[in-house]
Scaffold this active site. Structure first.
Site, PDB file in Angstrom:
ATOM      1  CD  GLN A   1     -46.087  30.276 -54.145  1.00 54.63           C
ATOM      2  OE1 GLN A   1     -45.967  30.136 -52.881  1.00 54.63           O
ATOM      3  NE2 GLN A   1     -45.897  29.155 -55.075  1.00 54.63           N
TER       4      GLN A   1
ATOM      5  CB  CYS B   1     -47.928  23.559 -55.594  1.00 51.33           C
ATOM      6  SG  CYS B   1     -46.343  23.969 -54.289  1.00 51.33           S
ATOM      7  CG  ASN B   2     -47.595  23.718 -50.325  1.00 51.18           C
ATOM      8  OD1 ASN B   2     -48.024  24.833 -49.943  1.00 51.18           O
ATOM      9  ND2 ASN B   2     -46.360  23.558 -50.119  1.00 51.18           N
ATOM     10  NE  ARG B   3     -49.635  28.035 -47.797  1.00 50.19           N
ATOM     11  CZ  ARG B   3     -49.569  27.489 -46.586  1.00 50.19           C
ATOM     12  NH1 ARG B   3     -50.767  27.727 -45.934  1.00 50.19           N
ATOM     13  NH2 ARG B   3     -48.608  26.883 -46.062  1.00 50.19           N
TER      14      ARG B   3
ATOM     15  CB  SER C   1     -43.220  26.515 -46.598  1.00 54.64           C
ATOM     16  OG  SER C   1     -43.621  27.785 -47.010  1.00 54.64           O
TER      17      SER C   1
ATOM     18  CB  SER D   1     -43.073  31.731 -60.818  1.00 56.86           C
ATOM     19  OG  SER D   1     -44.419  30.947 -60.431  1.00 56.86           O
TER      20      SER D   1
ATOM     21  CD  GLU E   1     -41.838  28.186 -49.928  1.00 57.02           C
ATOM     22  OE1 GLU E   1     -41.274  28.872 -50.771  1.00 57.02           O
ATOM     23  OE2 GLU E   1     -42.972  28.208 -49.521  1.00 57.02           O
ATOM     24  N   GLY E   2     -38.491  30.751 -49.606  1.00 56.18           N
ATOM     25  CA  GLY E   2     -38.916  32.299 -49.948  1.00 56.18           C
ATOM     26  C   GLY E   2     -39.789  32.273 -51.130  1.00 56.18           C
ATOM     27  CD  GLN E   3     -40.271  28.012 -54.891  1.00 60.74           C
ATOM     28  OE1 GLN E   3     -39.703  27.245 -54.185  1.00 60.74           O
ATOM     29  NE2 GLN E   3     -40.918  27.892 -55.808  1.00 60.74           N
TER      30      GLN E   3
END
Length: 575
Positions: free
Chosen positions: A120, A50-52, A109, A195, A114-116
């Site tokens: 990804q 969502c941000n890269r 991040s 997810s 954050e571990g999400q």
């Protein structure tokens, strides 16, 4: 071949650019296929969150690789290369490895730690493996990145420095109140079943919401997520699935909405949200009903904008939209400029603006004083003079006064799911990727971040050494194969000259010759591997080939055979 990454992220580009450059699943597949088909690249992987948006490739030429990867990103994102280029960053060889390892640890991040991102990265590797665009280099790189990320989370307290984007978003919605206290008893709507949406639903359930409604275009996925939530033993949440067509009705009865879909257009418009707030019968100011009917929310241009809910002043009472040269509606029930919505003037050229300004100055659609209207027109004209068109203003200006929020919206999608203009609706609080980026910029960094940075530095050095050592391995293998051929040839010659040798004698002579050759080659091959692992050691492979007159094609054949064996094993799935 060398590792190259070209990309853009929340650190290099505004959210509006990231939103437009977002890649659909199909676009990612086509990008990977086109990248490996291009001349400079042999392998490729895409990391899109969502941000890269980042494109990794194994290239044989740096400048040609940068040009090709940049062009491919522009083509598949739909953003022109000239517009995209200022926001792109490039990392090469060790810097590219360092970048991915930092990303895997959560250091890059939006919410540090954050571990999400690990999931990804795993998905990115799996996609490249499925499409057979990941070779030896990218398989090794992404597998190692996953291990480095796991090490950072297990050996340090980086988890304390950050949290999931979902949790951070809910904290922003709660505005300083504990999320558990804020969420207790609320009803939530989760749009999407991927997810991120699943994580949002689980986080809301743990936070104490009473009910969760899941809406998704694929009914089976929504039902599956609802079943998982209902089967949880540690929460008392009640979950149910609804079709996407039911979202407008559900909006009138919920308190919190989290949306994260892969849609290319808006999922919730300003008009739909305004209608839901009015339908709920709470928090709606005097202008909300007309906004719902009009399908949008008026902008606040110039200093003449009145507070929300203040009746607009007009000349002669009624406002007439007839003969508007650009067919733009005015908003008689709410103060503001005499066009509907910021998008109405985004991209408007100077000639069009002057045409509309003349119509407004005639008093036909003036919604507040002539002086205020003239000031707004002058401000817009100045913008046109500077940039040649009216820029799209995605971030709404703060409203002077508003009622307490009764509907909380969290938009985690890229491109956005929820119209940014809903921020102007009284009783609505919106948090999206753009506002999260601003909030995270001021978030404190934990002391563990330094420890994670040291881990990343160590792992980058180790990966580089292993990569350089692996680069010389085919040459060493080819050298030993050549030595074995020499031994075999000499033994065949000896058989011709001494045919009376029995098998035992021949075997003993063969073993003796092999031991002599092995002892002569042992020290040089061990030492050359050590030297090749050091920075600048790539030249030792060339020196070895020159000294022993090794055939380049033989070395290349060994390398291809090793790659084929490793890829067959690694393409079974990521760790």
């Amino acid at each position: 071949m060398s590792l190259l990454v070209v990309g853009l992220s929340h650190r290099s580009a505004p959210v509006s650019v990231l939103e437009r450059a977002a890649l659909s699943a199909d676009a990612q597949i086509k990008l990977l296929q086109d990248t490996v088909a291009a001349e400079p690249a042999a392998e490729a992987a895409v990391l899109a969150t969502c941000n890269r948006i980042e494109l990794y490739a194994d290239v044989d030429k740096f400048h040609a690789g940068v040009a090709e990867l940049s062009t491919l990103l522009a083509q598949h994102s739909g953003v022109g290369l000239d517009e995209l280029t200022p926001y792109l960053y490039v990392h090469y060889e060790d810097r590219a490895v360092h970048h991915l390892f930092s990303v895997a640890c959560g250091l890059d991040s939006m919410v540090v730690g954050e571990g999400q991102i690990l999931g990804q990265i795993k998905d990115s590797l799996a996609k490249a493996q499925d499409l057979h665009t990941a070779g030896r280099l990218l398989n090794d790189l992404f597998q190692q990145a996953l291990r480095v990320g796991k090490r950072a989370h297990s050996e340090t307290g980086i988890d304390r420095a950050g949290q999931s984007l979902v949790t951070f978003g809910l904290e922003q919605l709660a505005s300083g109140t504990a999320v558990g206290t804020w969420a207790a008893g609320k009803k939530a709507l989760v749009i999407g079943a991927g997810s991120m949406s699943s994580l949002a639903a689980a986080t809301l359930a743990r936070a104490g919401v009473a009910e969760i409604v899941v809406a998704n275009r694929t009914a089976e996925r929504a039902s599956r997520l609802a079943e998982i939530l209902n089967s949880g033993d540690d929460t008392g949440v009640v979950a149910r699935a609804v079709p996407m067509e039911s979202v407008p009705g559900e909006l009138t009865r919920v308190d919190v909405v989290v949306s994260c879909t892969g849609a290319t257009g808006l999922v919730l418009t300003a008009g739909a949200v305004a209608a839901a707030v009015e339908g709920a019968g709470v928090g709606a100011g005097p202008g909300v009903g007309s906004l719902a009917r009009a399908g949008g929310v008026p902008p606040r241009f110039g200093s003449g904008a009145a507070p929300s809910g203040t009746p607009a002043r007009s000349l002669g009472g009624a406002v007439d939209d007839e003969n508007c040269p650009l067919d733009l509606n005015s908003v008689p029930a709410t103060a503001g400029f005499s066009v509907l919505g910021e998008a109405a003037v985004a991209g408007m050229g100077a000639a069009e603006l002057e045409q509309h300004a003349a119509w407004v100055d005639n008093g036909v659609a003036r919604v507040h004083s002539a002086a205020d209207e003239a000031e707004a027109i002058a401000a817009l004209a100045a913008a046109v003079a500077a940039v040649g068109r009216i820029p799209e203003r995605r971030k709404p200006e703060p409203v002077v006064s508003r009622t307490a929020a009764v509907l909380f919206l969290l938009d985690l999608a890229m491109p956005r799911d929820i119209d940014a203009a809903v921020h102007r609706i009284p009783g609505v609080r919106l948090v999206d990727i753009e506002s999260l980026a601003e909030a995270s910029a001021d978030a404190p960094m934990a002391a563990d971040v330094d420890q994670v940075r040291r881990i990343v530095a160590d792992e980058v050095a180790a990966f580089g050494a292993a990569l350089r050592a692996a680069h010389i391995t085919p040459t060493v293998v080819a050298l030993r194969a050549m030595a074995a051929d020499v031994v075999a040839s000499e033994m065949a010659r000896l058989d011709g000259r001494l045919p009376a040798l029995d098998d035992k004698q021949r075997s003993e002579i063969t073993q003796t010759v092999k031991r002599v050759v092995d002892k002569l080659l042992h020290a040089p091959t061990v030492r050359v591997k050590q030297l090749a692992a050091e920075p600048g050691g790539a030249g030792y492979a060339d020196a070895l080939r020159t000294l022993f007159d090794l055939d380049q094609e033989t070395v290349a054949a060994v390398s291809r055979a090793e790659d084929s064996t490793e890829n067959t094993s690694k393409n079974r799935g990521p760790a």
